[in-house]
Design a protein around this motif. Structure first.
Motif, PDB file in Angstrom:
ATOM      1  N   VAL A 228      -2.846  13.780  -7.494  1.00 38.07           N
ATOM      2  CA  VAL A 228      -2.646  12.375  -7.847  1.00 38.07           C
ATOM      3  C   VAL A 228      -1.940  11.777  -6.627  1.00 38.07           C
ATOM      4  CG1 VAL A 228      -1.467  10.779  -9.408  1.00 38.07           C
ATOM      5  CG2 VAL A 228      -2.508  12.885 -10.304  1.00 38.07           C
ATOM      6  N   VAL A 229      -2.343  10.589  -6.201  1.00 40.28           N
ATOM      7  CA  VAL A 229      -1.880  10.078  -4.900  1.00 40.28           C
ATOM      8  C   VAL A 229      -1.550   8.588  -4.992  1.00 40.28           C
ATOM      9  CG1 VAL A 229      -4.312   9.858  -4.129  1.00 40.28           C
ATOM     10  CG2 VAL A 229      -2.478   9.969  -2.431  1.00 40.28           C
ATOM     11  N   ILE A 230      -0.411   8.212  -4.386  1.00 46.29           N
ATOM     12  CA  ILE A 230       0.136   6.856  -4.590  1.00 46.29           C
ATOM     13  C   ILE A 230       0.542   6.202  -3.267  1.00 46.29           C
ATOM     14  CG2 ILE A 230       0.879   7.074  -6.998  1.00 46.29           C
ATOM     15  CD1 ILE A 230       3.617   8.129  -5.930  1.00 46.29           C
ATOM     16  N   PRO A 231      -0.434   5.941  -2.368  1.00 48.42           N
ATOM     17  CA  PRO A 231      -0.091   5.317  -1.086  1.00 48.42           C
ATOM     18  C   PRO A 231       0.526   3.937  -1.289  1.00 48.42           C
ATOM     19  CG  PRO A 231      -2.450   5.183  -1.485  1.00 48.42           C
ATOM     20  CD  PRO A 231      -1.880   6.065  -2.557  1.00 48.42           C
ATOM     21  N   LYS A 232       1.400   3.576  -0.343  1.00 50.08           N
ATOM     22  CA  LYS A 232       2.061   2.265  -0.393  1.00 50.08           C
ATOM     23  C   LYS A 232       1.622   1.431   0.811  1.00 50.08           C
ATOM     24  CE  LYS A 232       5.847  -0.037   1.416  1.00 50.08           C
ATOM     25  NZ  LYS A 232       6.596   0.038   2.666  1.00 50.08           N
TER      26      LYS A 232
END
Ligand code: NAD
Length: 277
Positions: A228-232
């Motif tokens: 699961v990946v949450i780039p900003k």
């Protein structure tokens, strides 16, 4: 528009695999950029009490016209609030700022091994889930030892562990442990905070091959290995660009080449030894 795949949790719930993280985003900016992220297609937002922008995220949710059932919100219990009663109280304050009745995912932000309150904190998360206030409960910055201890003492396994993870620090051993235990791996600082990683020659060559950008290739690698990946980003074009990584499909050789970039390059604190005030 391609939409993020959902990945399943051991508790039966699901989470959009690609989300949007808002660390180091001011509260008033968060309202604007989270709104832009919803328009770009993101349906999963990762915030935390300590980011100071839960209220801004809440306003963006309220203004979006989206039903809560169609979006997935994560927030995190800050270190100073660890402990059973203080966790229950901190949760209510976060929910008030977010303007939500129920939360999709609540995480213990850091293990805090010296503080040593994480078992009681985990018991409070279990209680919140029993009360129906939070759908799924998990942890962040937990070691194998910390995971084993909360499971041994409560019998409840976190659905996810959110940890620093990017091609220079790919956490292969911890990922293997998570897989064995049915715990999802979530990657924080997935782009290596936009530093040297995005200038790496291997990443750039793979990007050229796919007509993609380095950031998209790194996000596509996370998706390919099951994170699961949450780039900003607070830049609209990059918010859109990062979501469009869903359309980049790497082949096995690309994934292997990126796996080989690990150099132990941790950016943040080591959870095994770090306690924050
Ligand atoms: P990241 O790896 O997502 O990098 C973000 C930076 O990369 C941006 O500020 C920008 O400089 C650059 N960038 C983004 N998109 C780009 C693009 N398309 N092209 C070029 N450069 C680009 O870093 P992050 O913010 O540290 O991590 C993402 C999220 O993870 C955070 O916002 C937060 O939600 C979460 N997080 C959690 C913890 C934790 O302790 N649980 C710690 C850090 C971060």
């Amino acid at each position: 528009m391609t939409t993020s795949p959902l990945v399943s949790f051991s508790d039966g719930n699901t989470i959009p695999q690609l989300g949007y993280g808002v660390w180091q985003v001011e509260d008033d900016v968060a309202e604007d950029v989270v709104g832009r992220a919803f328009k770009a297609g993101y349906r999963h937002i990762d915030t935390a009490k300590i980011y100071g922008n839960e209220a801004g995220v809440g306003r963006a949710i309220a203004n979006s016209g989206l039903d809560h059932d169609d979006i997935f919100i994560t927030t995190k219990l800050w270190n100073a609030d660890q402990g059973y009663e203080s966790t229950l109280a901190a949760f209510e304050e976060s929910m008030e700022r977010l303007g939500l009745e129920t939360l999709d995912l609540y995480l213990i932000h850091w293990l805090q091994p010296k503080q040593d309150k994480y078992v009681d904190t985990w018991k409070a998360l279990i209680e919140l889930q029993k009360r129906g206030r939070v759908k799924s409960i998990g942890v962040s910055n937990f070691t194998v030892e910390g995971l084993e201890r909360i499971v041994a003492e409560t019998g409840v396994t976190p659905v996810i562990n959110q940890v620093e993870l990017h091609p220079f620090f790919n956490q292969s051993e911890l990922r293997a442990y998570h897989a064995e235990k049915g715990i999802r791996t979530e990657a924080w600082s997935p782009l290596g905070q936009g530093g040297e990683l995005l200038q790496n020659e291997t990443i750039k060559a793979i990007a050229d091959k796919h007509g993609a950008t380095p950031a998209q290739v790194v996000i596509a690698w996370h998706l390919a290995i099951g994170n699961v990946v949450i780039p900003k980003s607070v830049t609209e074009s990059r918010i859109v660009e990062n979501y469009a990584a869903l359309d980049v499909s790497l082949d096995a050789a690309d994934v292997e080449a990126i796996n080989a970039l690990d150099n132990g390059g941790r950016i943040g604190a080591d959870p095994a030894v770090s306690d924050f005030a």
